[in-house]
Design a protein around this motif. Structure first.
Motif, PDB file in Angstrom:
ATOM      1  N   GLY A 160       0.799  -1.209   0.000  1.00 24.27           N
ATOM      2  CA  GLY A 160       0.000   0.000   0.000  1.00 24.27           C
ATOM      3  C   GLY A 160       0.839   1.269   0.000  1.00 24.27           C
ATOM      4  O   GLY A 160       2.022   1.258   0.330  1.00 24.27           O
ATOM      5  N   VAL A 161       0.210   2.349  -0.390  1.00 20.09           N
ATOM      6  CA  VAL A 161       0.796   3.683  -0.309  1.00 20.09           C
ATOM      7  C   VAL A 161      -0.150   4.527   0.540  1.00 20.09           C
ATOM      8  O   VAL A 161      -1.319   4.704   0.185  1.00 20.09           O
ATOM      9  N   LYS A 162       0.351   5.028   1.665  1.00 19.31           N
ATOM     10  CA  LYS A 162      -0.472   5.861   2.530  1.00 19.31           C
ATOM     11  C   LYS A 162      -0.644   7.239   1.906  1.00 19.31           C
ATOM     12  O   LYS A 162       0.237   7.736   1.202  1.00 19.31           O
ATOM     13  N   ILE A 163      -1.768   7.837   2.204  1.00 17.37           N
ATOM     14  CA  ILE A 163      -2.047   9.148   1.610  1.00 17.37           C
ATOM     15  C   ILE A 163      -1.005  10.182   2.038  1.00 17.37           C
ATOM     16  O   ILE A 163      -0.695  11.113   1.298  1.00 17.37           O
ATOM     17  N   GLU A 198      -7.240  12.137  -8.065  1.00 19.37           N
ATOM     18  CA  GLU A 198      -7.600  10.751  -8.392  1.00 19.37           C
ATOM     19  C   GLU A 198      -6.718   9.774  -7.615  1.00 19.37           C
ATOM     20  O   GLU A 198      -7.196   8.783  -7.057  1.00 19.37           O
ATOM     21  N   LEU A 199      -5.413  10.052  -7.543  1.00 20.57           N
ATOM     22  CA  LEU A 199      -4.488   9.196  -6.812  1.00 20.57           C
ATOM     23  C   LEU A 199      -4.767   9.250  -5.310  1.00 20.57           C
ATOM     24  O   LEU A 199      -4.703   8.227  -4.616  1.00 20.57           O
ATOM     25  N   ARG A 200      -5.100  10.416  -4.810  1.00 24.96           N
ATOM     26  CA  ARG A 200      -5.463  10.536  -3.386  1.00 24.96           C
ATOM     27  C   ARG A 200      -6.698   9.684  -3.084  1.00 24.96           C
ATOM     28  O   ARG A 200      -6.760   8.996  -2.062  1.00 24.96           O
ATOM     29  N   ASN A 201      -7.673   9.754  -3.976  1.00 19.81           N
ATOM     30  CA  ASN A 201      -8.909   9.012  -3.767  1.00 19.81           C
ATOM     31  C   ASN A 201      -8.660   7.507  -3.779  1.00 19.81           C
ATOM     32  O   ASN A 201      -9.203   6.764  -2.953  1.00 19.81           O
TER      33      ASN A 201
END
Length: 285
Positions: free
Chosen positions: A51-54, A74-77
């Motif tokens: 995963g990548v944390k926000i 979009e990437l944040r979402n």
């Protein structure tokens, strides 16, 4: 630490892979620039198994030079909702990975072109036609599973057709498909009446019929879907009963885009398709 490669995580990883490749970087070079000791971290992120944390995204934006605010959001979402349960998880046992990926993609798509000479697309089906297709495919043999899969399809259909902003759907339907008596004559009459209702009443649904007289056509290679997105690459989806192939390489997508444009040209216009659809309704009556 490995995580479940959910459809959103895979899409997030796919976007980072697309951006990295656009920059001409190897995974090793990207890992170095991001400050990772091993390229395996980048590989896992791109596969959706890490995963990548926000909170990490600003660093990715800076390193990858992502300045487009719509792409950033979009990437944040995707990162924000990566671990959220999707609505279709309520249908455990009838949704496998390829279908889950498809549902996730359509959820975020802005446009969808469909060509399928075998069955009317699920988003355009009546409940009775959907049930007949599922029963006929023999993919599900247990009555309860058939019912749950049809329920899933209808919930997906409602979610997509009622959403805001709307999904723009463009379907080219071969005449032979409309003459295949799926579920019997009454089911087909109701199904074609439904297509006419959509074509007339929903400005975001465009339906064309490819008549017999068109002869050989650009879709002879088989069914496919072309999905467009607000940001990132378009995707071609080729599905079979138990497998799904997603293509996002520009050359492959462009080839299918040309095919879709040719099919639109070969088919009757939506306006010219309506008399043929109405004639079929009379035949089935």
């Amino acid at each position: 630490m490995p995580v479940e490669p959910t459809p959103r995580r895979r899409r997030l990883g796919g976007e980072f892979r697309r951006i990295r490749e656009g920059l001409g970087w190897t995974q090793e070079e990207a890992a170095t620039r991001l400050g990772y000791k091993s390229l395996s971290v980048v590989s896992k992120i791109e596969k959706g198994v890490q995963g990548v944390k926000i909170q990490q995204l600003p660093h990715f934006f800076e390193v990858y030079g992502i300045t487009d605010e719509s792409l950033r959001e979009e990437l944040r979402n995707l990162a924000r909702r990566a671990s959220e349960p999707d609505w279709w998880q309520r249908y455990g046992g009838v949704v496998d990975d390829p279908l889950g990926d498809y549902l996730s993609l359509v959820e975020s798509a802005s446009s969808l072109f469909v060509f399928n000479p075998l069955a009317i697309h699920g988003l355009l089906q009546t409940p009775e036609y959907a049930k007949a297709v599922v029963e006929g495919s023999r993919a599900w043999k247990v009555v309860d599973d058939i019912g749950r899969f049809v329920d899933l399809r209808l919930e997906h259909q409602k979610n997509v057709l009622d959403r805001d902003p709307p999904l723009k759907i463009w379907a080219v339907l071969p005449e032979g498909l409309l003459r295949q008596e799926v579920g019997g004559r009454n089911v087909m009459r109701a199904q074609i009446e439904h297509l006419v209702k959509l074509a007339r009443g929903n400005p975001h649904v465009h339906i064309q019929v490819l008549p017999f007289k068109a002869g050989a056509h650009a879709g002879m290679d088989g069914p496919f879907m072309l999905m467009g997105f607000p940001t990132g690459r378009d995707i071609v989806c080729i599905e079979s009963m138990r497998a799904s192939l997603h293509l996002n390489q520009p050359a492959a997508v462009e080839e299918y885009r040309t095919t879709s444009d040719t099919l639109k040209t070969d088919a009757l216009s939506q306006r010219a398709s309506l008399p043929l659809l109405k004639a079929l309704i009379k035949e089935y009556s």
